[in-house]
Each structure stands twice: as C-alpha cells, then as structure tokens.
Design a protein around this motif. Structure first.
Motif, PDB file in Angstrom:
ATOM      1  N   LEU A  29       0.829  -1.210   0.000  1.00 46.54           N
ATOM      2  CA  LEU A  29       0.000   0.000   0.000  1.00 46.54           C
ATOM      3  C   LEU A  29       0.858   1.251   0.000  1.00 46.54           C
ATOM      4  N   ARG A  30       1.942   1.237   0.765  1.00 44.78           N
ATOM      5  CA  ARG A  30       2.839   2.399   0.780  1.00 44.78           C
ATOM      6  C   ARG A  30       3.563   2.533  -0.559  1.00 44.78           C
ATOM      7  N   ASP A  31       3.918   1.405  -1.167  1.00 49.94           N
ATOM      8  CA  ASP A  31       4.529   1.461  -2.502  1.00 49.94           C
ATOM      9  C   ASP A  31       3.585   2.108  -3.514  1.00 49.94           C
ATOM     10  N   ALA A  32       2.280   1.910  -3.307  1.00 47.23           N
ATOM     11  CA  ALA A  32       1.273   2.464  -4.210  1.00 47.23           C
ATOM     12  C   ALA A  32       0.987   3.936  -3.928  1.00 47.23           C
ATOM     13  N   GLY A  33       1.630   4.485  -2.902  1.00 43.42           N
ATOM     14  CA  GLY A  33       1.492   5.909  -2.627  1.00 43.42           C
ATOM     15  C   GLY A  33       0.549   6.272  -1.505  1.00 43.42           C
ATOM     16  N   ALA A  34       0.014   5.280  -0.814  1.00 38.49           N
ATOM     17  CA  ALA A  34      -0.948   5.557   0.251  1.00 38.49           C
ATOM     18  C   ALA A  34      -0.238   5.813   1.581  1.00 38.49           C
ATOM     19  N   GLU A  35      -0.861   6.645   2.422  1.00 43.88           N
ATOM     20  CA  GLU A  35      -0.483   6.715   3.824  1.00 43.88           C
ATOM     21  C   GLU A  35      -1.185   5.564   4.541  1.00 43.88           C
ATOM     22  N   VAL A  36      -0.492   4.917   5.468  1.00 44.58           N
ATOM     23  CA  VAL A  36      -1.056   3.737   6.113  1.00 44.58           C
ATOM     24  C   VAL A  36      -0.950   3.850   7.630  1.00 44.58           C
ATOM     25  N   GLN A  37      -2.049   3.578   8.284  1.00 44.51           N
ATOM     26  CA  GLN A  37      -2.098   3.465   9.744  1.00 44.51           C
ATOM     27  C   GLN A  37      -2.599   2.060  10.079  1.00 44.51           C
ATOM     28  N   VAL A  38      -1.933   1.399  10.999  1.00 44.94           N
ATOM     29  CA  VAL A  38      -2.309   0.041  11.379  1.00 44.94           C
ATOM     30  C   VAL A  38      -2.986   0.043  12.742  1.00 44.94           C
ATOM     31  N   ALA A  39      -4.096  -0.687  12.809  1.00 46.26           N
ATOM     32  CA  ALA A  39      -4.757  -0.986  14.088  1.00 46.26           C
ATOM     33  C   ALA A  39      -4.861  -2.497  14.197  1.00 46.26           C
ATOM     34  N   MET A  40      -4.629  -3.022  15.381  1.00 49.38           N
ATOM     35  CA  MET A  40      -4.606  -4.478  15.565  1.00 49.38           C
ATOM     36  C   MET A  40      -5.566  -4.892  16.661  1.00 49.38           C
ATOM     37  N   THR A  41      -6.173  -6.068  16.481  1.00 49.36           N
ATOM     38  CA  THR A  41      -6.909  -6.663  17.589  1.00 49.36           C
ATOM     39  C   THR A  41      -5.901  -7.234  18.585  1.00 49.36           C
ATOM     40  N   GLU A  42      -6.375  -7.500  19.792  1.00 44.42           N
ATOM     41  CA  GLU A  42      -5.500  -8.102  20.796  1.00 44.42           C
ATOM     42  C   GLU A  42      -4.967  -9.447  20.305  1.00 44.42           C
ATOM     43  N   ALA A  43      -5.840 -10.238  19.666  1.00 43.30           N
ATOM     44  CA  ALA A  43      -5.424 -11.553  19.190  1.00 43.30           C
ATOM     45  C   ALA A  43      -4.356 -11.452  18.111  1.00 43.30           C
ATOM     46  N   ALA A  44      -4.408 -10.410  17.262  1.00 44.92           N
ATOM     47  CA  ALA A  44      -3.405 -10.259  16.202  1.00 44.92           C
ATOM     48  C   ALA A  44      -2.004 -10.146  16.782  1.00 44.92           C
ATOM     49  N   GLY A  45      -1.893  -9.539  17.969  1.00 43.85           N
ATOM     50  CA  GLY A  45      -0.596  -9.380  18.601  1.00 43.85           C
ATOM     51  C   GLY A  45       0.072 -10.681  18.977  1.00 43.85           C
ATOM     52  N   HIS A  46      -0.693 -11.776  19.014  1.00 41.13           N
ATOM     53  CA  HIS A  46      -0.107 -13.083  19.299  1.00 41.13           C
ATOM     54  C   HIS A  46       0.599 -13.666  18.067  1.00 41.13           C
ATOM     55  N   PHE A  47       0.347 -13.079  16.893  1.00 45.80           N
ATOM     56  CA  PHE A  47       0.925 -13.591  15.655  1.00 45.80           C
ATOM     57  C   PHE A  47       2.026 -12.677  15.104  1.00 45.80           C
ATOM     58  N   VAL A  48       1.821 -11.369  15.156  1.00 40.89           N
ATOM     59  CA  VAL A  48       2.792 -10.409  14.625  1.00 40.89           C
ATOM     60  C   VAL A  48       2.921  -9.257  15.616  1.00 40.89           C
ATOM     61  N   GLY A  49       4.153  -8.785  15.842  1.00 43.80           N
ATOM     62  CA  GLY A  49       4.382  -7.708  16.798  1.00 43.80           C
ATOM     63  C   GLY A  49       4.137  -6.334  16.207  1.00 43.80           C
ATOM     64  N   THR A  50       3.887  -5.363  17.067  1.00 45.24           N
ATOM     65  CA  THR A  50       3.625  -3.990  16.620  1.00 45.24           C
ATOM     66  C   THR A  50       4.849  -3.362  15.973  1.00 45.24           C
ATOM     67  N   ALA A  51       6.044  -3.783  16.380  1.00 45.78           N
ATOM     68  CA  ALA A  51       7.263  -3.179  15.827  1.00 45.78           C
ATOM     69  C   ALA A  51       7.345  -3.389  14.321  1.00 45.78           C
ATOM     70  N   THR A  52       6.893  -4.543  13.852  1.00 47.86           N
ATOM     71  CA  THR A  52       6.925  -4.833  12.419  1.00 47.86           C
ATOM     72  C   THR A  52       6.070  -3.832  11.652  1.00 47.86           C
ATOM     73  N   PHE A  53       4.834  -3.638  12.122  1.00 47.25           N
ATOM     74  CA  PHE A  53       3.930  -2.729  11.418  1.00 47.25           C
ATOM     75  C   PHE A  53       4.365  -1.278  11.561  1.00 47.25           C
ATOM     76  N   GLN A  54       4.936  -0.928  12.692  1.00 48.76           N
ATOM     77  CA  GLN A  54       5.402   0.444  12.867  1.00 48.76           C
ATOM     78  C   GLN A  54       6.527   0.749  11.885  1.00 48.76           C
TER      79      GLN A  54
END
Length: 408
Positions: A29-54
């Motif tokens: 999405l960023r390659d396509a020129g969009a600004e991106v903000q990530v929001a995660m459910t609590e359960a998502a944090g068990h699979f991927v960490g916030t540092a990756t998305f940040q």
C-alpha cells in the motif's frame, strides 16, 4: 497518479495466522502511494508484533481503546475520521461476526463502526469455518451494507487442509482497492486464458398452456457460479440461461431461453466457433407436452391427461458432435444411488466429466447457496466438500482445467 496515491488507508489486522501477510500488504500500500495506519486486535498481537507494522507504516500502531494518551483526545474517533479507506486483513470468522452484528467491543470494531470511509474485508480462516452458514450469513450482511469482500482464495491452509479460506494475496488486495481489476481476476491464475467456454444453467419451462408449465426447482446458481468462475480464470464465456432471475456475471455473454428446445438451439449456436469446454449445469426438462394449448385449460373434469414427448438430450448431442468441445462436463442431480447413476451417465452420454450432486433431503443442492459435488471421470473420481457455490465452481474448474491441459 496511482489510484491509491494520497489515500489514507487504515489497515485493521485480525487475529489469525494470515496476519503475517498483513505486513506485506502495508508495504504494498505504501509502494502504491498511500499513507497507512495500522490498528490491531488483541489476538493479532499473538501472531505479529507492533514493531513490524510500525517500521513498515512509519506510524505508531494502535492496539486498544484503553490508550489513555490517545483517547484523551478521542483518538478512535479521530482515526475513524482520518481514514479514506479501511481494510480489514485478515478478517477472521470472529471478526466478521462482530462486524456484521455492529459490535464495538474493541478498537478495530469501534473504528469500523465509527468511520464513514468505504470498508473492505479480506476473509481468512479454515475452509469449514468459511463454508459455515453463520459465516456466509455474516458475509452476506456485510455485502448488503456495501462492504467490499475480497476473496478468500482457494488452496492449502496452515491447518493442513485444502479449500477456500486463504487470505487473498497482498498484491491482489491492492489491485482490487485500486479498482484496476476484478478482485477474483487478481486472485486466481488465468488457467483458462484463451479458452472458449459455454455453460448452460437453470431450469427449462415446458408450456402446457399460456399460464401453466412443467418445470423444476433449479435456481441456476451453480451454473451462474461456474460461468463467473470461468470468466475470472480468463475464459471467453457464453452462458445459456433458463428462466431465472439472477444477475449476469461480469464479462459473460448471456443468452436467455425458456424451453428445452430453445436451450438446445442456443447451446449448439454458442459452440461455434469451436468451444474448448461445455459445462451442462442446466436442469433440462426430460419431457415436454406434445401439444400446448393456445388458451388456458379449464377445470372441466376430475382428471387431466397430458401427452408428453422426450426433449432433446443436449448433453449427449454435444458430446457426440463433430467437431466436439475438447472437454464436455455434465451434471447429475440424483436422489439415490448417486455414484452408480453418475457413472452410468458418464459412459452412456460419452462425456468426459460428470459432477454429481444430491437433490433430496437436508443436503439438497436446490434453492440454496452452497453445494457439494462428487466428480467422476473415466479413470478416477474426487469429492468437493460442501462450500458456497462460487467456491465449489472454482474447485471444479481447477480440476477441469487440469484435464483440458493434459488433453490439449
């Protein structure tokens, strides 16, 4: 300018194993020129960490409604207003259910309820969870509200099973959001590209008089799903449709008919120029009145005798034509002895593949949105598990494409 350039995309990540693919989606999405903000459910944090998305988005990741600093300024409302698009990926069965019910019990569902931006969901779950009537009802509810549903894809899953339920690939999601291609076209290899496919679908009605007819309970949904899937897989498709009230699949040429004789004539005409594949999914009447009445038949006696004659056997005629399509696929709707009758039809009509489905009891394929098939060919057979008809159509055409390629 890219179709996504200057868009502000809120990516909501659900708690499933496919959450790892959401990281690639953010990058695309960023390659396509969009600004991106990530929001995660609590359960998502068990699979991927916030540092990756940040790191990939360049923004702090939001995970909770109970962030005192953010919520001091009503941060969830501010974020809902900021977004010009919302993408939920992966959208788990649980998350789809909560969105369909309009719940706001965590940050992601609250954002989706509070935003006025268009929302797209990319489902990802076990194939049986996807096929469950509750999930399909939730998806139908979301679609009715204008939510865009992207996928899911069909294939091997993390649980070791195979079927519909894989998260659509990030590139395909971005292409769908751009609006440059149909989501399904982006999601599936063009295994029927360059092929000409003719599909017959729905019932036929054989008129008794101007107000009465002989018909059957076929809804046409399976045949329409096959036509749509064939087009998505790259084929040129002609759909010969009996009297049903279904929208024409995008990119498909439709020919409407009423009777078995009309369907036969339309199918034969559609096979020229040479067709590669014919799929006879229509429930064609076996008999038709020898003489239809010009006026309404009046109720003048206790009984009424109708003289009926056999209608054209479209499937057998197509299979015996010279030249014939490279592959002829028939359907067998059976109430008993499904395997025996299906194999008998395979050999009696000289077709290449028979897709058999049960049409009695609770498992009947009639007048419903899901189906299960037992598929037969000369030296083999396989089963396609119960799933939405669009997914069953894809599975069937994947088998057919393999056999077309092998015999091409």
């Amino acid at each position: 300018m890219s179709a996504l350039e200057s868009d502000r995309v809120l990516v909501c990540v659900g708690g499933g194993i496919a959450a790892y693919k959401a990281a690639e989606l953010v990058r695309r999405l960023r390659d396509a020129g969009a600004e991106v903000q990530v929001a995660m459910t609590e359960a998502a944090g068990h699979f991927v960490g916030t540092a990756t998305f940040q790191a990939l988005s360049g923004r702090s990741v939001r995970t909770t409604l109970w962030d005192a600093q953010a919520e001091a300024a009503m941060g969830h409302i501010e974020l809902a207003r900021w977004a010009t698009r919302v993408v939920v990926a992966p959208a788990t069965a649980d998350l789809l259910a909560r969105l369909a019910q309009g719940m706001a019990d965590d940050l992601v569902t609250t954002l989706c309820l509070a935003t006025t931006a268009p929302i797209a969901v990319a489902p990802a779950m076990n194939n049986r969870m996807w096929a469950h009537p509750a999930t399909q009802a939730n998806v139908a509810t979301l679609r009715a509200r204008g939510v865009q549903v992207l996928g899911p894809d069909d294939g091997p899953q993390a649980c070791g099973e195979f079927g519909p339920g894989r998260l659509m690939e990030p590139d395909a999601i971005v292409a769908a959001l751009r609006g440059t291609t149909e989501p399904a076209l982006a999601a599936h290899p063009q295994v029927l590209a360059g092929r000409r496919v003719v599909v017959s679908a729905g019932p036929t009605f054989e008129d008794i008089d101007p107000v009465r007819y002989l018909g059957n309970r076929s809804s046409g949904k399976m045949g329409f799903a096959i036509a749509e899937a064939a087009r998505e897989l790259g084929a040129e498709v002609v759909l010969v449709a009996g009297p049903v009230h279904l929208p024409t699949p995008p990119g498909v040429t439709r020919v409407d008919v009423r009777s078995a004789r009309q369907m036969r004539d339309a199918v034969i005409a559609a096979l020229a120029p040479q067709a590669d594949l014919y799929v006879g999914a229509a429930a064609v009447a076996d008999y038709s009145p020898v003489q239809g009445a010009d006026h309404k038949i009046k109720k003048t006696s206790a009984t009424l005798t109708l003289e009926l004659a056999r209608t054209p056997d479209i499937l057998a005629e197509v299979a015996q034509r010279t030249p014939r399509p490279r592959l002829v696929v028939g359907f067998a709707a059976e109430t008993q002895n499904l395997a025996a009758y299906a194999r008998g039809k395979l050999y009696a009509k000289n077709v290449d593949v028979i897709a058999a489905n049960a049409v009695s009891g609770a498992e009947s394929a009639f007048e419903r949105d899901d189906n299960a098939l037992h598929v037969f060919w000369d030296q083999g057979e396989t089963e396609i598990a119960r799933a939405p008809k669009r997914d069953v159509a894809r599975r069937l055409l994947a088998l057919v494409a393999e056999r077309l390629e092998a015999g091409a």
